[in-house]
Design a protein around this motif. Sequence first.
Motif, PDB file in Angstrom:
ATOM      1  N   ARG A  55       7.311  14.150 -19.340  1.00 53.97           N
ATOM      2  CA  ARG A  55       8.721  14.822 -18.685  1.00 53.97           C
ATOM      3  C   ARG A  55       8.324  16.143 -18.349  1.00 53.97           C
ATOM      4  O   ARG A  55       7.684  16.775 -19.071  1.00 53.97           O
ATOM      5  CB  ARG A  55       9.751  14.894 -20.281  1.00 53.97           C
ATOM      6  CG  ARG A  55      11.096  15.075 -19.747  1.00 53.97           C
ATOM      7  CD  ARG A  55      11.884  15.135 -21.071  1.00 53.97           C
ATOM      8  NE  ARG A  55      11.877  13.653 -21.833  1.00 53.97           N
ATOM      9  CZ  ARG A  55      12.644  12.790 -21.353  1.00 53.97           C
ATOM     10  NH1 ARG A  55      13.444  13.069 -20.659  1.00 53.97           N
ATOM     11  NH2 ARG A  55      12.543  11.500 -22.078  1.00 53.97           N
TER      12      ARG A  55
ATOM     13  N   MET B 286      11.679  21.388 -18.691  1.00 56.02           N
ATOM     14  CA  MET B 286      12.628  22.228 -17.804  1.00 56.02           C
ATOM     15  C   MET B 286      12.998  23.517 -18.720  1.00 56.02           C
ATOM     16  O   MET B 286      13.534  24.519 -17.939  1.00 56.02           O
ATOM     17  CB  MET B 286      13.946  21.189 -17.756  1.00 56.02           C
ATOM     18  CG  MET B 286      13.590  20.134 -16.895  1.00 56.02           C
ATOM     19  SD  MET B 286      13.539  20.951 -15.112  1.00 56.02           S
ATOM     20  CE  MET B 286      13.430  19.304 -14.105  1.00 56.02           C
TER      21      MET B 286
ATOM     22  N   GLY C  27      21.155  10.413 -19.515  1.00 52.52           N
ATOM     23  CA  GLY C  27      20.139   9.549 -20.191  1.00 52.52           C
ATOM     24  C   GLY C  27      19.706   8.170 -19.346  1.00 52.52           C
ATOM     25  O   GLY C  27      18.952   7.279 -19.898  1.00 52.52           O
TER      26      GLY C  27
ATOM     27  N   LYS D 228      20.454  20.918 -13.176  1.00 54.89           N
ATOM     28  CA  LYS D 228      19.594  20.520 -14.121  1.00 54.89           C
ATOM     29  C   LYS D 228      19.794  18.884 -13.979  1.00 54.89           C
ATOM     30  O   LYS D 228      20.701  18.185 -13.996  1.00 54.89           O
ATOM     31  CB  LYS D 228      20.389  20.866 -15.460  1.00 54.89           C
ATOM     32  CG  LYS D 228      20.222  22.593 -15.506  1.00 54.89           C
ATOM     33  CD  LYS D 228      20.296  23.036 -16.939  1.00 54.89           C
ATOM     34  CE  LYS D 228      19.146  22.501 -17.748  1.00 54.89           C
ATOM     35  NZ  LYS D 228      19.193  23.296 -19.045  1.00 54.89           N
ATOM     36  N   SER D 229      18.533  18.173 -14.398  1.00 53.63           N
ATOM     37  CA  SER D 229      18.322  16.712 -14.510  1.00 53.63           C
ATOM     38  C   SER D 229      17.030  16.878 -15.305  1.00 53.63           C
ATOM     39  O   SER D 229      15.892  17.593 -15.020  1.00 53.63           O
ATOM     40  CB  SER D 229      18.072  16.201 -13.193  1.00 53.63           C
ATOM     41  OG  SER D 229      17.966  14.850 -13.337  1.00 53.63           O
ATOM     42  N   ASP D 230      16.912  15.510 -16.085  1.00 54.91           N
ATOM     43  CA  ASP D 230      15.791  15.358 -16.604  1.00 54.91           C
ATOM     44  C   ASP D 230      14.765  14.731 -15.760  1.00 54.91           C
ATOM     45  O   ASP D 230      15.122  13.755 -14.749  1.00 54.91           O
ATOM     46  CB  ASP D 230      15.859  14.069 -18.016  1.00 54.91           C
ATOM     47  CG  ASP D 230      16.282  14.970 -19.105  1.00 54.91           C
ATOM     48  OD1 ASP D 230      16.203  16.112 -19.398  1.00 54.91           O
ATOM     49  OD2 ASP D 230      16.996  14.402 -19.965  1.00 54.91           O
TER      50      ASP D 230
ATOM     51  N   VAL E 267      11.073  12.677 -15.232  1.00 55.53           N
ATOM     52  CA  VAL E 267      10.079  12.128 -16.136  1.00 55.53           C
ATOM     53  C   VAL E 267       9.064  11.557 -14.887  1.00 55.53           C
ATOM     54  O   VAL E 267       9.398  10.688 -14.028  1.00 55.53           O
ATOM     55  CB  VAL E 267      10.619  11.104 -17.025  1.00 55.53           C
ATOM     56  CG1 VAL E 267       9.222  10.238 -17.573  1.00 55.53           C
ATOM     57  CG2 VAL E 267      11.361  11.592 -17.955  1.00 55.53           C
TER      58      VAL E 267
ATOM     59  N   THR F  63      10.973   2.870 -20.188  1.00 48.63           N
ATOM     60  CA  THR F  63      11.543   4.060 -20.785  1.00 48.63           C
ATOM     61  C   THR F  63      12.321   3.786 -21.900  1.00 48.63           C
ATOM     62  O   THR F  63      12.555   4.528 -22.885  1.00 48.63           O
ATOM     63  CB  THR F  63      12.499   4.586 -19.751  1.00 48.63           C
ATOM     64  OG1 THR F  63      11.720   5.046 -18.315  1.00 48.63           O
ATOM     65  CG2 THR F  63      13.195   5.924 -20.081  1.00 48.63           C
TER      66      THR F  63
ATOM     67  N   THR G  48      13.183   9.679 -25.741  1.00 45.23           N
ATOM     68  CA  THR G  48      13.235  11.084 -25.557  1.00 45.23           C
ATOM     69  C   THR G  48      11.838  11.700 -25.732  1.00 45.23           C
ATOM     70  O   THR G  48      11.999  13.126 -25.833  1.00 45.23           O
ATOM     71  CB  THR G  48      14.367  11.964 -26.498  1.00 45.23           C
ATOM     72  OG1 THR G  48      13.930  11.440 -27.749  1.00 45.23           O
ATOM     73  CG2 THR G  48      15.580  11.267 -26.214  1.00 45.23           C
TER      74      THR G  48
ATOM     75  N   GLU H 278       8.374  13.505 -25.087  1.00 51.68           N
ATOM     76  CA  GLU H 278       7.949  14.336 -23.940  1.00 51.68           C
ATOM     77  C   GLU H 278       6.854  13.637 -23.576  1.00 51.68           C
ATOM     78  O   GLU H 278       6.555  14.064 -21.927  1.00 51.68           O
ATOM     79  CB  GLU H 278       7.564  15.883 -24.669  1.00 51.68           C
ATOM     80  CG  GLU H 278       8.571  16.512 -25.195  1.00 51.68           C
ATOM     81  CD  GLU H 278       9.911  16.855 -24.028  1.00 51.68           C
ATOM     82  OE1 GLU H 278       9.430  17.105 -23.053  1.00 51.68           O
ATOM     83  OE2 GLU H 278      10.948  16.759 -24.425  1.00 51.68           O
TER      84      GLU H 278
END
Length: 331
Positions: A27, A30, A55, A91-93, A95, A142, A148, A150
């Motif tokens: 990940r 951020m 998510g 903002k965004s996750d 991966v 995923t 979640t 890292e």
Amino acid sequence: MGLFDFLSKQLIDVIDWVEEPGELAERVPMADREIQNGAQLTVREGQIAAFFNEGQIADMFGPGLYTLETSTLPVLTALRNWDKGFKSPFKSDVVFYSQKEQINLKWGTAQPVTIRDKELGPIRLRAFGSYSFKVDKVAAFTSTLVGTLERVTVTDIESQLRAAIATALATGLGGGSVAFLDLAANQTALSQALKDAVNPAFAQWGLALQSFFVESLSLPDEVQKHLDKASSMRVLGDLDRYAKFQAAEAIEAAAANPGGLAGLGAGAGAGMAIGQAMLGGLAQGGGGSAAPTPAEDPFALLEKLHKLLTIGAISQEEFDAKKAELLGRIR
């Protein structure tokens, strides 16, 4: 550990990942930073980058260089109504996933696995080999293994993969129509049969089993001894003759021993005569009232005895004694 490039300022305008061997997913850290409109995304060969919204995977990118804006982030744009006014930075996750084949991984049965063989019945066996896999379905991988976290590596999930392989062995071997002895003689077919049995377990985690090899397949020592004994009898071609041969050898040896048959009153000469008579009868086809059969070629019999010596079914002394007798016939 992957290497990520960040601006020294608060906005991120360059995102990439250089994975190390064994890394499957990582990940992007951020922290409190945001992605700048027009940021550059680099996805290297064998990688996939995924952007998340609450998510769930929104936009995914294969190998290439991308400029992050509304046109290259269509799903995020639709979900966040950016078409009505793009908010930058955002903002965004993010991966990254490696889809490289993870090779030369070992598997094996810690304990013998009991299966039902079509010829041998219930048997316990051990098996060892190697396999390779890769991340195939990012969404399934995923949701089942990354969550979640890292970072996920091969080491993190390897014990779970080996357990799935051991469980699938019983299905793959016991449910097949091919006997164990035939499978053991054809490891290519055996490897394919086990790969077919293991693959569904890997698929539920979004993984694809790329190769599966059986390098060793063995039975417990006591079972293997019985199989070796049966093989020894087949080498001679006649179980009855093999048993009589062993008995005759034992009687002759006991007769030569002062504490053997002589001690029971038979006398050394009589004991040796009995043993030699039995051996003679075997050479003539089994003795007794049965119809005589042609004597076996001494050279062929000597070859069979040598095979028995090689696999440990008879001792060197037994072989030498029989060899001397056979050579005596042809002089």
